[in-house]
Design a protein around this motif. Structure first.
Motif, PDB file in Angstrom:
ATOM      1  N   ASN A 164      -4.634 -11.787  16.463  1.00 56.15           N
ATOM      2  CA  ASN A 164      -4.865 -10.973  15.272  1.00 56.15           C
ATOM      3  C   ASN A 164      -6.192 -10.228  15.318  1.00 56.15           C
ATOM      4  O   ASN A 164      -6.356  -9.185  14.689  1.00 56.15           O
ATOM      5  N   ALA A 165      -7.156 -10.763  16.059  1.00 53.04           N
ATOM      6  CA  ALA A 165      -8.483 -10.140  16.107  1.00 53.04           C
ATOM      7  C   ALA A 165      -8.476  -8.810  16.858  1.00 53.04           C
ATOM      8  O   ALA A 165      -9.412  -8.016  16.713  1.00 53.04           O
ATOM      9  N   HIS A 166      -7.439  -8.557  17.642  1.00 49.57           N
ATOM     10  CA  HIS A 166      -7.378  -7.269  18.339  1.00 49.57           C
ATOM     11  C   HIS A 166      -7.004  -6.182  17.332  1.00 49.57           C
ATOM     12  O   HIS A 166      -6.009  -6.315  16.612  1.00 49.57           O
ATOM     13  N   PRO A 167      -7.757  -5.086  17.259  1.00 43.89           N
ATOM     14  CA  PRO A 167      -7.497  -4.055  16.239  1.00 43.89           C
ATOM     15  C   PRO A 167      -6.185  -3.319  16.432  1.00 43.89           C
ATOM     16  O   PRO A 167      -5.693  -2.671  15.507  1.00 43.89           O
ATOM     17  N   GLY A 168      -5.581  -3.405  17.636  1.00 44.13           N
ATOM     18  CA  GLY A 168      -4.303  -2.757  17.879  1.00 44.13           C
ATOM     19  C   GLY A 168      -3.102  -3.613  17.553  1.00 44.13           C
ATOM     20  O   GLY A 168      -1.962  -3.163  17.693  1.00 44.13           O
ATOM     21  N   VAL A 169      -3.325  -4.862  17.118  1.00 44.00           N
ATOM     22  CA  VAL A 169      -2.217  -5.728  16.715  1.00 44.00           C
ATOM     23  C   VAL A 169      -1.922  -5.465  15.240  1.00 44.00           C
ATOM     24  O   VAL A 169      -2.745  -5.748  14.375  1.00 44.00           O
ATOM     25  N   SER A 170      -0.741  -4.907  14.984  1.00 44.95           N
ATOM     26  CA  SER A 170      -0.377  -4.578  13.605  1.00 44.95           C
ATOM     27  C   SER A 170       0.566  -5.606  12.995  1.00 44.95           C
ATOM     28  O   SER A 170       0.567  -5.802  11.777  1.00 44.95           O
ATOM     29  N   TRP A 209       5.509 -13.448  18.356  1.00 41.33           N
ATOM     30  CA  TRP A 209       5.955 -12.071  18.577  1.00 41.33           C
ATOM     31  C   TRP A 209       4.983 -11.128  17.887  1.00 41.33           C
ATOM     32  O   TRP A 209       4.775 -11.224  16.681  1.00 41.33           O
ATOM     33  N   PHE A 210       4.410 -10.219  18.674  1.00 42.49           N
ATOM     34  CA  PHE A 210       3.442  -9.297  18.083  1.00 42.49           C
ATOM     35  C   PHE A 210       3.561  -7.917  18.712  1.00 42.49           C
ATOM     36  O   PHE A 210       4.084  -7.756  19.823  1.00 42.49           O
ATOM     37  N   THR A 211       3.109  -6.920  17.974  1.00 43.50           N
ATOM     38  CA  THR A 211       3.014  -5.564  18.504  1.00 43.50           C
ATOM     39  C   THR A 211       1.545  -5.264  18.739  1.00 43.50           C
ATOM     40  O   THR A 211       0.685  -5.615  17.928  1.00 43.50           O
ATOM     41  N   VAL A 264      -0.213  -5.136   9.163  1.00 46.62           N
ATOM     42  CA  VAL A 264      -1.090  -4.079   8.668  1.00 46.62           C
ATOM     43  C   VAL A 264      -0.641  -2.757   9.282  1.00 46.62           C
ATOM     44  O   VAL A 264       0.134  -2.725  10.244  1.00 46.62           O
ATOM     45  N   ARG A 265      -1.139  -1.648   8.738  1.00 44.63           N
ATOM     46  CA  ARG A 265      -0.970  -0.362   9.390  1.00 44.63           C
ATOM     47  C   ARG A 265      -2.098  -0.193  10.392  1.00 44.63           C
ATOM     48  O   ARG A 265      -3.249  -0.543  10.123  1.00 44.63           O
ATOM     49  N   GLN A 268       0.846  -1.178   0.000  1.00 46.92           N
ATOM     50  CA  GLN A 268       0.000   0.000   0.000  1.00 46.92           C
ATOM     51  C   GLN A 268       0.889   1.238   0.000  1.00 46.92           C
ATOM     52  O   GLN A 268       2.055   1.191   0.366  1.00 46.92           O
ATOM     53  N   VAL A 269       0.313   2.346  -0.466  1.00 51.41           N
ATOM     54  CA  VAL A 269       0.915   3.661  -0.290  1.00 51.41           C
ATOM     55  C   VAL A 269       0.070   4.361   0.761  1.00 51.41           C
ATOM     56  O   VAL A 269      -1.154   4.488   0.598  1.00 51.41           O
ATOM     57  N   THR A 270       0.698   4.807   1.853  1.00 52.61           N
ATOM     58  CA  THR A 270      -0.095   5.221   3.005  1.00 52.61           C
ATOM     59  C   THR A 270       0.662   6.199   3.891  1.00 52.61           C
ATOM     60  O   THR A 270       1.895   6.165   3.938  1.00 52.61           O
TER      61      THR A 270
END
Length: 359
Positions: free
Chosen positions: A104-110, A122-124, A340-341, A70-72
């Motif tokens: 992954n279902a948490h919207p804050g996990v990118s 490992w996740f953010t 994802v962003r 993506q361009v973002t």
């Protein structure tokens, strides 16, 4: 619990799509020098010595071929008051997809990766400024729902570098070479208002691949394109927006391996060593993070290469240059569960907390 070592992606070219010299120049320009102006593709075209239509056509093709993700706009999570951190978890190595789906279902996990270590997931994760749960509560919910054996919180103590753009033309020697690094400013929460929120909502996500990519967003906000561009540049100055850039599918673009190098150094050398590590072109991220009895590494670096061997060469060069390494480990990703962003100022966070924690 049985231990399984996941397969590390180490093929020389992996799923890479062949790219010619113009593609590599274009991708370097799109990642690092995409201008915030009403007609950015025209400026990219001028820099490359071609017509704007050529750039638009090829960028659209690279998106369709899944080389450009993506361009973002890339906003600064901390500047908007979101709490975020890297998390390492021990989950069932035989069945990692179930906990991955929950995380992954948490919207804050990118970002979420399976890596070759006892701490294998490992996740953010980020939470909103007014989150009733906050990071601590969110991680308690995720640990309970995934059945994680152990969870280690690894917040950023010191940021030395964050610059995720892949050098498409550089060879291994270039990526493994130290250069002068400019440390990014430490960003705390910055003031922002309703117009900033509206601009973020209108521009985040995929920008259209058209001559004036900000036109639709400007109409949504109710201002002119020139005013929107001026506001975005002001957000850069106020450290709310880092840049606008093309984000690539690494493996499709030829970078089939990423290695997280973690380092233990003498406490009195952490700042010096982190600055040296951040200077390498092949290092995209460099942080100081907390240690634990079962995790002694203070410094984290991310190396991206066209093969595992290239990543190893970058990290070997880092170790030689820094010279005070007491212990090193390299964690390679075997599965990308999510990348994802982060989307800001949506209802998704509140809906997740309501559903999973009743708050």
């Amino acid at each position: 619990m049985a231990s399984v070592t996941p397969k590390i992606r180490s093929r020389k070219d992996g799923a890479a799509v062949p790219l010619d010299a113009f593609d590599k120049q274009l991708l370097n320009q799109m990642q690092g020098s995409f201008p915030i102006v009403p007609r950015p593709y025209a400026e990219v075209a001028t820099a490359l010595g071609v017509e704007e239509a050529v750039v638009l056509k090829r960028v659209a093709e690279l998106v369709q071929q899944r080389i450009i993700r993506q361009v973002t706009p890339i906003f600064d999570t901390r500047a908007f008051g979101y709490e975020s951190m890297l998390v390492a978890a021990k989950v069932d190595p035989e069945h990692p997809w179930r906990p991955a789906k929950i995380i992954n279902a948490h919207p804050g996990v990118s970002h979420n990766y399976l890596r070759n270590h006892e701490f294998n997931m490992w996740f953010t994760v980020a939470t909103e400024p007014d989150s009733p749960l906050g990071l601590e509560g969110t991680l308690e919910v995720l640990a309970r729902e995934t059945g994680a054996e152990s969870v280690r919180q690894l917040p950023t103590l010191k940021l030395f570098k964050i610059r995720m753009d892949l050098d498409m033309a550089g060879d291994t020697a270039a990526l493994a070479k130290s250069a002068e690094a400019v440390a990014p400013a430490e960003t705390e929460r910055q003031p922002y208002d309703d117009l900033d929120r509206a601009v973020v909502r209108a521009t985040q996500g995929d920008l259209p691949i058209v001559s004036e990519p900000y036109a639709d967003a400007a109409r949504e906000v109710g201002i002119s394109v020139d005013a929107l561009v001026e506001h975005l540049n002001g957000m850069v100055e106020r450290r709310l927006l880092r840049r606008v850039a093309a984000i690539l599918f690494h493996r499709r673009a030829g970078f089939s391996a990423n290695g997280m190098g973690v380092w233990r150094v003498p406490e009195e050398r952490v700042f010096e060593a982190g600055a040296q590590m951040a200077a390498f072109r092949g290092i995209s991220h460099c942080y100081e993070r907390p240690t634990y009895a079962d995790w002694p590494y203070q410094l984290f670096t991310m190396a991206h290469g066209r093969s595992k061997e290239e990543c190893d060469a970058i990290l070997d060069a880092v170790e030689t240059e820094v010279g005070c390494i007491q212990q090193r480990a390299t964690l390679y990703s075997s599965t990308e569960f999510k990348k994802v962003r982060l989307l800001y100022f949506t209802d998704d966070f509140k809906n997740w907390e309501r559903e999973h924690a009743g708050v």
